[in-house]
Enzyme design. Structure first.
Site, PDB file in Angstrom:
ATOM      1  N   GLN A 132      64.593  13.009 -30.519  1.00 46.52           N
ATOM      2  CA  GLN A 132      63.493  13.402 -29.645  1.00 46.52           C
ATOM      3  C   GLN A 132      63.082  14.835 -29.933  1.00 46.52           C
ATOM      4  O   GLN A 132      63.864  15.770 -29.735  1.00 46.52           O
ATOM      5  CB  GLN A 132      63.942  13.257 -28.190  1.00 46.52           C
ATOM      6  CG  GLN A 132      62.936  13.720 -27.161  1.00 46.52           C
ATOM      7  CD  GLN A 132      63.445  13.478 -25.748  1.00 46.52           C
ATOM      8  OE1 GLN A 132      63.533  12.356 -25.287  1.00 46.52           O
ATOM      9  NE2 GLN A 132      63.804  14.548 -25.051  1.00 46.52           N
ATOM     10  N   TYR A 134      61.135  17.451 -28.633  1.00 48.17           N
ATOM     11  CA  TYR A 134      60.392  18.059 -27.539  1.00 48.17           C
ATOM     12  C   TYR A 134      60.591  19.573 -27.499  1.00 48.17           C
ATOM     13  O   TYR A 134      59.657  20.343 -27.651  1.00 48.17           O
ATOM     14  CB  TYR A 134      60.840  17.457 -26.195  1.00 48.17           C
ATOM     15  CG  TYR A 134      60.258  16.096 -25.875  1.00 48.17           C
ATOM     16  CD1 TYR A 134      59.527  15.368 -26.798  1.00 48.17           C
ATOM     17  CD2 TYR A 134      60.459  15.527 -24.622  1.00 48.17           C
ATOM     18  CE1 TYR A 134      59.012  14.127 -26.497  1.00 48.17           C
ATOM     19  CE2 TYR A 134      59.934  14.281 -24.296  1.00 48.17           C
ATOM     20  CZ  TYR A 134      59.217  13.584 -25.238  1.00 48.17           C
ATOM     21  OH  TYR A 134      58.697  12.354 -24.927  1.00 48.17           O
ATOM     22  N   SER A 135      61.829  20.019 -27.270  1.00 51.69           N
ATOM     23  CA  SER A 135      62.101  21.441 -27.033  1.00 51.69           C
ATOM     24  C   SER A 135      61.783  22.291 -28.254  1.00 51.69           C
ATOM     25  O   SER A 135      61.950  21.867 -29.400  1.00 51.69           O
ATOM     26  CB  SER A 135      63.569  21.636 -26.651  1.00 51.69           C
ATOM     27  OG  SER A 135      63.853  21.010 -25.425  1.00 51.69           O
ATOM     28  N   SER A 167      69.014  16.513 -30.492  1.00 56.59           N
ATOM     29  CA  SER A 167      70.274  15.777 -30.589  1.00 56.59           C
ATOM     30  C   SER A 167      70.227  14.751 -31.717  1.00 56.59           C
ATOM     31  O   SER A 167      69.285  13.960 -31.825  1.00 56.59           O
ATOM     32  CB  SER A 167      70.576  15.058 -29.269  1.00 56.59           C
ATOM     33  OG  SER A 167      70.694  15.969 -28.209  1.00 56.59           O
ATOM     34  N   GLU A 253      64.788   8.364 -19.408  1.00 55.87           N
ATOM     35  CA  GLU A 253      66.052   9.036 -19.721  1.00 55.87           C
ATOM     36  C   GLU A 253      66.950   9.136 -18.494  1.00 55.87           C
ATOM     37  O   GLU A 253      68.174   9.205 -18.619  1.00 55.87           O
ATOM     38  CB  GLU A 253      65.769  10.429 -20.282  1.00 55.87           C
ATOM     39  CG  GLU A 253      66.991  11.140 -20.796  1.00 55.87           C
ATOM     40  CD  GLU A 253      66.665  12.476 -21.457  1.00 55.87           C
ATOM     41  OE1 GLU A 253      67.498  12.988 -22.214  1.00 55.87           O
ATOM     42  OE2 GLU A 253      65.550  12.999 -21.221  1.00 55.87           O
ATOM     43  N   SER A 377      66.172  21.820 -17.848  1.00 60.02           N
ATOM     44  CA  SER A 377      67.027  22.769 -17.144  1.00 60.02           C
ATOM     45  C   SER A 377      66.903  22.605 -15.633  1.00 60.02           C
ATOM     46  O   SER A 377      65.942  22.019 -15.118  1.00 60.02           O
ATOM     47  CB  SER A 377      66.658  24.207 -17.530  1.00 60.02           C
ATOM     48  OG  SER A 377      65.371  24.534 -17.005  1.00 60.02           O
ATOM     49  N   GLU A 379      66.133  24.782 -13.467  1.00 55.22           N
ATOM     50  CA  GLU A 379      64.917  25.444 -12.981  1.00 55.22           C
ATOM     51  C   GLU A 379      63.722  24.499 -13.056  1.00 55.22           C
ATOM     52  O   GLU A 379      62.933  24.374 -12.104  1.00 55.22           O
ATOM     53  CB  GLU A 379      64.642  26.699 -13.806  1.00 55.22           C
ATOM     54  CG  GLU A 379      63.350  27.405 -13.417  1.00 55.22           C
ATOM     55  CD  GLU A 379      62.993  28.532 -14.377  1.00 55.22           C
ATOM     56  OE1 GLU A 379      62.043  29.260 -14.070  1.00 55.22           O
ATOM     57  OE2 GLU A 379      63.652  28.653 -15.419  1.00 55.22           O
TER      58      GLU A 379
END
Length: 405
Positions: A132, A134-135, A167, A253, A377, A379
């Site tokens: 994936q 994304y980040s 990952s 997920e 996260s 947050e």
């Protein structure tokens, strides 16, 4: 309350799952029990891949997918039963989770018929593995700040940018990449103009660099796209619709497999309690109280997970699913801290018999520090709950130089 006949059917299915796992986890596969998982994905990866392909041939992968897409059409209850029994059997950690539990359901919900025809079969049969994308270095959980860009050129998407904390990218055949395909406009939301692209990893324009974690292992990676290409048709949803696709994927997920995860948590807590009894830590009233509170917290996680499954029955889980991630991540990190308190001074000594010098409690403590960061996260989870569930005002965000406002 479930009907009596439903309970009988569920009991029969649970017995079927247990019997199959008992028979299948023998011979060469017996040595795989308990291997893999967060912080330990390097363990017997090739052998675990063979195990999962064995599962696929026996019809145990993608059981929750609709029958018309190659699944078994299993309801929520059956899916929960399977994941719970899989965890109780101490079966090896799955290597195809991202494809089966994240991308597959996303394509079923939002993909084109051609995409489902091309990709679902190889996921179900564990012939192609996914990661994936994304980040990013300056857009971790804040996906609206994604800077990776893609442009159409000669009937193909050309992608430039960087992803991080990806990952199993070093094992993956494909990556679903969130990229900006339209320039940001000040009069539109920050997430406007993002698209979700399906990108092959085995090409000259993709570079994967493993990241060494606190545990000394490297299941997270940096991924660099330098003119990487994918077919124009390999876009999920319409161009600029990537935010909706990404939110659906993140909802999946938080889905059924987390119930199996909680069985693993229960096993960890049980072992830690036994250790506390053996080493005398249970005699300390403060540690005894913390262990009791950990058990209470685990019950909260399970009940919250069962409640959130109602969202899956309606389709893609809603933003309420963020509650589950927020709760279990904090609980598991605290369990790692509790394990070190139970171990005492012994927890500071390296395990000379372990290849990486870490025993299971040291590894739990170190890797669980990331639980409240990866997959969104704390947050960000709190912001999602506040803004999209409770309807509170958006949090003011400081502008990042060079990022979309």
């Amino acid at each position: 309350m479930p009907h009596a006949t439903d309970e009988t059917a569920h009991d029969a299915f649970r017995a079927e799952v247990r019997a199959w796992l008992h028979t299948a986890l023998t011979g060469d596969f017996a040595a795989l029990r308990g291997l893999g998982g967060p912080g330990r994905e390097h363990e017997a990866f090739t052998e675990r891949l063979a195990w999962e392909r064995h599962m696929a041939r026996a019809g145990w992968t993608c059981r929750g997918w609709p029958r018309e897409h190659g699944g078994r059409g299993a309801g929520i209850a059956e899916q929960v039963i399977f994941h719970e029994e899989y965890a109780r059997a101490n079966a090896p950690a799955r290597v195809n989770h991202i494809g089966e539990q994240l991308l597959g359901p996303t394509l079923i919900a939002l993909g084109t018929p051609a995409q489902r025809e091309r990709f679902l079969g190889p996921i179900r049969e564990v012939r192609e593995l996914w990661c994936q994308g994304y980040s990013e270095p300056e857009a971790g959980s804040d996906l609206a700040a994604v800077r990776t860009r893609a442009r159409l050129e000669g009937g193909r998407w050309v992608i430039d940018g960087q992803k991080v904390w990806t990952s199993l990218a070093h094992e993956a055949d494909w990556c679903f990449v969130l990229a900006r395909t339209e320039p940001h406009r000040a009069d539109r939301p920050r997430h406007h103009g993002l698209s979700c692209l399906l990108v092959p990893m085995d090409q000259e324009g993709v570079t994967v660099r493993p990241l060494t974690q606190l545990t000394g292992t490297s299941e997270f990676n940096e991924v660099f796209f330098d003119g990487a290409r994918t077919d124009a048709a390999h876009i999920v949803g319409a161009p600029g619709d990537g935010w909706r696709v990404a939110m659906a994927t993140l909802g999946f997920e938080r889905g059924v497999s987390t119930l199996g995860q909680q069985v693993g948590f229960e096993r960890e807590l049980t072992r830690l309690t036994r250790l506390a009894r053996r080493c005398g830590a249970l005699d300390d009233p403060l540690l005894r109280d913390r262990l009791a509170r950990a058990w209470e917290g685990l019950e909260v996680i399970r009940l919250n997970g069962l409640r959130s499954l109602a969202g899956i029955e309606r389709g893609a889980p809603g933003p309420e699913a963020s509650t589950g991630k927020l709760v279990w991540a904090g609980w598991h990190r605290e369990l790692g801290e509790l394990a070190m308190a139970v171990r005492g001074a012994a927890g500071l000594v390296a395990d000379s018999e372990a290849p990486d010098g870490l025993d299971e409690w040291q590894r739990l403590f170190l890797f669980s520090r990331a639980d409240t960061i990866y997959a969104g996260s704390d947050e960000i989870q709190r912001n999602i709950i506040a803004e999209r569930v409770l309807g509170l005002p958006k949090e003011p965000r400081a502008a990042v130089k060079g990022a979309p406002a």
